[in-house]
Every structure is written in structure tokens, then in C-alpha cells.
Motif scaffolding. Structure first.
Motif, PDB file in Angstrom:
ATOM      1  N   ILE A 130       0.749  -1.231  -0.004  1.00  0.00           N
ATOM      2  CA  ILE A 130       0.113   0.155  -0.015  1.00  0.00           C
ATOM      3  C   ILE A 130       0.860   1.280  -0.050  1.00  0.00           C
ATOM      4  O   ILE A 130       1.745   1.404   0.845  1.00  0.00           O
ATOM      5  N   PHE A 131       0.686   2.102  -0.894  1.00  0.00           N
ATOM      6  CA  PHE A 131       1.525   3.385  -1.207  1.00  0.00           C
ATOM      7  C   PHE A 131       0.697   4.464  -0.788  1.00  0.00           C
ATOM      8  O   PHE A 131      -0.475   4.730  -1.562  1.00  0.00           O
ATOM      9  N   ILE A 132       0.962   5.339   0.243  1.00  0.00           N
ATOM     10  CA  ILE A 132       0.121   6.710   0.640  1.00  0.00           C
ATOM     11  C   ILE A 132       0.641   7.736   0.113  1.00  0.00           C
ATOM     12  O   ILE A 132       1.786   8.051   0.441  1.00  0.00           O
ATOM     13  N   GLU A 133      -0.009   8.700  -0.405  1.00  0.00           N
ATOM     14  CA  GLU A 133       0.687   9.981  -0.884  1.00  0.00           C
ATOM     15  C   GLU A 133      -0.402  11.061  -0.927  1.00  0.00           C
ATOM     16  O   GLU A 133      -1.437  10.748  -0.438  1.00  0.00           O
ATOM     17  N   ALA A 134       0.497  12.162  -0.972  1.00  0.00           N
ATOM     18  CA  ALA A 134      -0.227  13.410  -0.481  1.00  0.00           C
ATOM     19  C   ALA A 134       0.291  14.680  -1.585  1.00  0.00           C
ATOM     20  O   ALA A 134       1.679  14.246  -1.803  1.00  0.00           O
ATOM     21  N   ILE A 185      -2.992   5.143  -2.369  1.00  0.00           N
ATOM     22  CA  ILE A 185      -4.236   5.692  -1.742  1.00  0.00           C
ATOM     23  C   ILE A 185      -3.699   7.249  -1.287  1.00  0.00           C
ATOM     24  O   ILE A 185      -2.597   7.667  -0.766  1.00  0.00           O
ATOM     25  N   VAL A 186      -4.603   8.172  -2.128  1.00  0.00           N
ATOM     26  CA  VAL A 186      -4.155   9.604  -2.152  1.00  0.00           C
ATOM     27  C   VAL A 186      -4.951  10.424  -1.080  1.00  0.00           C
ATOM     28  O   VAL A 186      -6.018  10.183  -0.764  1.00  0.00           O
ATOM     29  N   ASN A 187      -4.122  10.784  -0.136  1.00  0.00           N
ATOM     30  CA  ASN A 187      -4.683  11.511   1.181  1.00  0.00           C
ATOM     31  C   ASN A 187      -4.270  12.876   1.203  1.00  0.00           C
ATOM     32  O   ASN A 187      -3.565  13.296   1.849  1.00  0.00           O
ATOM     33  N   ASN A 188      -5.135  13.663   0.418  1.00  0.00           N
ATOM     34  CA  ASN A 188      -4.941  15.218   0.387  1.00  0.00           C
ATOM     35  C   ASN A 188      -6.022  15.815   1.332  1.00  0.00           C
ATOM     36  O   ASN A 188      -5.848  16.895   1.729  1.00  0.00           O
ATOM     37  N   THR A 189      -6.996  14.969   1.762  1.00  0.00           N
ATOM     38  CA  THR A 189      -8.363  15.514   2.642  1.00  0.00           C
ATOM     39  C   THR A 189      -7.862  15.865   3.975  1.00  0.00           C
ATOM     40  O   THR A 189      -6.905  15.046   4.594  1.00  0.00           O
TER      41      THR A 189
END
Length: 214
Positions: A130-134, A185-189
């Protein structure tokens, strides 16, 4: 346990929201169902003999700062149903007294850290990556807030590390593995509900695939 645990690798750059994701994710399981081993607890000790100023300039964002052989060895122990005892990492806080962590094996093993996809011996053991990015601007704001509130760093210190250490390491040792990940998973929020919903979906699938099948 008998069977090999299902191993999840969770990687993300500084400020990506990886810690919050993990917190939400772990809430879906009991301590008997999941265990966590973190790259942060495998830094080579460097604080001894260094001044606070020297520590502030030291580049921790390089693979060689991690004792990856010890890291891999402990992952293999957990895979073999052995309990791991590890001294916690205190982010080179010279006044902190580290605790001894007890990590017990479980059907789901989570391995997290910046370089876990870069370390081939570890990456090969991961069943789910799992790759998490912002976005960089959002990640930097989170980093400034965290380092100021939790570690007492000035904005200047944070910016120096970001430009000279954090982003070069991310671009060289993490981002190249983005497209090899099973889930991005894009975590900009700033809305917790969105991340909670993502962790609910993943944990439901894992419960059906891993836990209910045992």
C-alpha cells in the motif's frame, strides 16, 4: 498459528498521513489478529556523542541509517511465530528513556516505513503493498505542524530537512516503487471520514480473505 501470516507493507512519504491511516486501520482488528513492526524502530543509534545541533543536521532520510538486516530478521521471527522484543526509537531525544516493545506474532503482519519497498529482502515478503501519498504542499504543512508541536523544531529546521533530506529521499527511494504497489491511496483531505472509509473497505476484504479462512 501454523500458517504464514499475511504481510502488508505500508509506505508513504513524510506528511502523507501514513500514521493516521495506520491508526484507523488497526482499529478494525484485535491485538491477536494483527501486529505492527515499524522501520522507525530500526535506526542505527547515532545520538550518543552528538550534540543537539549535530543531530539537527544529520540526514536520517537515507536507507543506510536503518539497520535493515535486524529489521528483516525480526520480520522473519514474526513470520515463524516468534515474539520480538525491540527497544523503541525516541527520535534521538537525548532526554527520553526508550521502552522495550513486545511484538507478538499474528495472522496479519503490518510492516511500515519509508524504505520498505526499497529493501529487496523485505519487499519480497510483502503480500500487499500500500502506497500512501499526498500533494507536496499538503505534506509539507503536515510536517511543519508535527515537527513544531511534537519535536520542537523551528520552521527553518523543518524547511532545511524538507529540501535537503526529505524530498530527495522520497524521490529516490520511495516514489520509483509507486507503480509497483497493489494499492495507491491519495490522502490530500483533512476529512477523517474518507480515510476511515478506505480502511474499512481494506480491513473487510482482509477479514474475509485472511482471518475467516483460517
Amino acid at each position: 498459528m501454523g500458517k504464514k501470516p499475511f504481510i502488508i507493507g505500508i509506505a508513504g512519504g513524510s506528511g502523507s498521513g501514513k500514521t493516521f491511516f495506520l491508526k484507523c486501520f488497526l482499529k478494525h482488528f484485535t491485538t491477536d489478529e494483527v501486529c505492527l513492526v515499524s522501520q522507525d524502530d530500526y535506526y542505527h543509534p547515532v545520538a550518543q556523542g552528538m550534540t543537539a545541533e549535530e543531530i539537527a543536521l544529520y540526514n536520517f532520510d537515507l536507507p543506510q541509517t536503518i539497520d535493515h538486516e535486524h529489521f528483516l530478521s525480526d520480520i522473519e521471527k514474526l513470520m515463524n511465530d516468534e515474539t520480538v522484543y525491540k527497544k523503541e526509537y525516541t527520535f534521538n531525544n537525548l532526554n527520553a528513556v526508550p521502552k522495550i516493545l513486545e511484538i507478538k506474532p499474528a495472522p496479519i503482519l503490518i510492516v511500515e516505513g519509508l524504505f520498505i519497498f526499497h529493501f529487496k529482502g523485505i519487499a519480497e515478503k510483502l503480500d500487499l503493498k500500500i502506497f500512501i501519498e499526498a500533494e507536496e504542499e499538503i505534506a509539507l504543512k503536515r510536517r511543519i505542524k508535527r515537527d513544531f508541536e511534537e519535536r520542537g523544531y523551528s520552521r527553518e529546521d523543518v524547511m532545511y530537512r524538507w529540501v535537503n533530506h526529505v524530498m530527495p529521499a522520497y524521490n529516490e527511494f520511495l516514489f520509483p516503487y509507486r507503480d509497483e504497489s497493489h494499492q495507491i491511496i491519495v490522502n490530500n483531505t483533512q476529512q477523517a471520514d474518507e480515510i476511515i472509509l478506505v480502511t474499512e473497505t481494506i480491513s473487510k476484504e482482509l477479514r474475509e480473505k485472511v482471518l475467516d479462512s483460517k
